[in-house]
Design a protein around this motif. Structure first.
Motif, PDB file in Angstrom:
ATOM      1  N   UNK A 260       0.833  -1.206   0.000  1.00 31.08           N
ATOM      2  CA  UNK A 260       0.000   0.000   0.000  1.00 31.08           C
ATOM      3  C   UNK A 260       0.865   1.252   0.000  1.00 31.08           C
ATOM      4  N   UNK A 261       1.894   1.276   0.844  1.00 28.59           N
ATOM      5  CA  UNK A 261       2.803   2.430   0.895  1.00 28.59           C
ATOM      6  C   UNK A 261       3.458   2.648  -0.462  1.00 28.59           C
ATOM      7  N   UNK A 262       3.882   1.558  -1.113  1.00 29.44           N
ATOM      8  CA  UNK A 262       4.515   1.684  -2.426  1.00 29.44           C
ATOM      9  C   UNK A 262       3.576   2.234  -3.481  1.00 29.44           C
ATOM     10  N   UNK A 263       2.308   1.809  -3.444  1.00 33.52           N
ATOM     11  CA  UNK A 263       1.335   2.295  -4.416  1.00 33.52           C
ATOM     12  C   UNK A 263       1.074   3.788  -4.241  1.00 33.52           C
ATOM     13  N   UNK A 264       0.919   4.212  -2.985  1.00 33.86           N
ATOM     14  CA  UNK A 264       0.645   5.629  -2.746  1.00 33.86           C
ATOM     15  C   UNK A 264       1.854   6.493  -3.062  1.00 33.86           C
ATOM     16  N   UNK A 265       3.031   5.938  -2.941  1.00 40.42           N
ATOM     17  CA  UNK A 265       4.236   6.689  -3.284  1.00 40.42           C
ATOM     18  C   UNK A 265       4.257   7.027  -4.773  1.00 40.42           C
ATOM     19  N   UNK A 266       3.513   6.249  -5.572  1.00 41.85           N
ATOM     20  CA  UNK A 266       3.517   6.458  -7.020  1.00 41.85           C
ATOM     21  C   UNK A 266       2.873   7.782  -7.426  1.00 41.85           C
ATOM     22  N   UNK A 267       2.037   8.373  -6.557  1.00 38.73           N
ATOM     23  CA  UNK A 267       1.377   9.620  -6.945  1.00 38.73           C
ATOM     24  C   UNK A 267       2.132  10.847  -6.445  1.00 38.73           C
ATOM     25  N   UNK A 268       3.344  10.624  -5.943  1.00 34.44           N
ATOM     26  CA  UNK A 268       4.307  11.690  -5.705  1.00 34.44           C
ATOM     27  C   UNK A 268       3.811  12.933  -5.018  1.00 34.44           C
ATOM     28  N   UNK A 269       3.761  14.046  -5.757  1.00 33.37           N
ATOM     29  CA  UNK A 269       3.455  15.361  -5.187  1.00 33.37           C
ATOM     30  C   UNK A 269       2.073  15.435  -4.548  1.00 33.37           C
ATOM     31  N   UNK A 270       1.175  14.523  -4.911  1.00 33.00           N
ATOM     32  CA  UNK A 270      -0.168  14.542  -4.333  1.00 33.00           C
ATOM     33  C   UNK A 270      -0.130  14.286  -2.827  1.00 33.00           C
TER      34      UNK A 270
END
Length: 252
Positions: A195-205
């Motif tokens: 989950x942490x890795x997936x959310x990291x994908x949206x960067x500046x958001x």
């Protein structure tokens, strides 16, 4: 980030890029597909059948006494799925998610505050804070009867990213079935890491999420005591995020 110093001024050489709504939605959709099974595991897991155990007169053995004791502890903590949980109203259940699960997650979010100003420069704090708020917001949505994952994604986008995804037309797209999460500590840990890795994908958001208020941000710059200030500030931000999620659902 690539930067160039010109006459004492640092100039960013990279172009400003805005992440499309569709990409934000895709990342949040994948995140929600992990969060909901995680919440389900927390609710349903009861291998020893202690959550709804009722002490009986014939329970005289040591094992029975231990089971009754553990059951009392779970009920005293109002753990989801217990008899005590059944007696809580909606507001109390939402408060449980914020005060118990959210408070525990906030420990990890606030930990970089031990390093003071240096800790605030670590990108991990916004990532962990965003993840914690997303988990609690999905729990709040479920307690309010919002179980459709697309609606949960729209709520997360509005509250955490200040984005309105209701304008996206999906036509007749089918929702992807969520992955099965093993009901073990290791299975939950792996799901959280994904989950942490997936959310990291949206960067500046990530930086758009509700943040601690100014006094806590300033105090968190101090070494050592910064962790306490960061915790209090992050817990307050989490509470505001949960209330914002409730307002979003009420307005719909």
């Amino acid at each position: 980030m690539t930067a160039h110093r010109h006459h004492g001024v640092v100039v960013n050489l990279l172009p400003t890029v805005t992440i499309p709504d569709a990409d934000v939605e895709d990342a949040l959709r994948r995140a929600v597909a992990i969060i909901n099974p995680l919440l389900h595991v927390l609710w349903e897991t009861d291998p020893l059948r202690l959550k709804r155990r009722i002490p009986e007169d014939g329970d005289d053995g040591v094992l029975d006494s231990m089971a009754d004791g553990f059951s009392s502890i779970l009920n005293a903590a109002d753990v989801p799925g217990t008899l005590a949980w059944d007696r809580l109203n909606t507001d109390a259940r939402i408060g449980w998610w914020v005060a118990r699960v959210g408070a525990l997650n906030t420990v990890a979010v606030a930990f970089p505050g031990v390093l003071g100003a240096l800790g605030r420069r670590l990108p991990i704090q916004d990532l962990l804070g965003f993840t914690s708020q997303a988990v609690v917001l999905c729990a709040v949505a479920r307690e309010l009867g919002v179980t459709d994952e697309r609606d949960q994604v729209r709520m997360l986008a509005q509250v955490l990213c200040d984005r309105d995804l209701t304008v996206i037309d999906h036509g007749d797209d089918d929702d992807t079935a969520p992955d099965e999460i093993p009901r073990t500590p290791l299975g939950v840990a792996r799901a959280l890491w994904k989950l942490v890795g997936l959310l990291d994908a949206i960067g500046d958001e990530l930086a758009k999420r509700p943040h601690p208020r100014a006094p806590f941000r300033y105090l968190s710059l101090l070494p050592a005591v910064g962790a306490i200030a960061a915790y209090l500030g992050e817990y307050g931000a989490l509470s505001r995020a949960a209330k914002a999620g409730q307002r979003w659902i009420d307005q719909r």
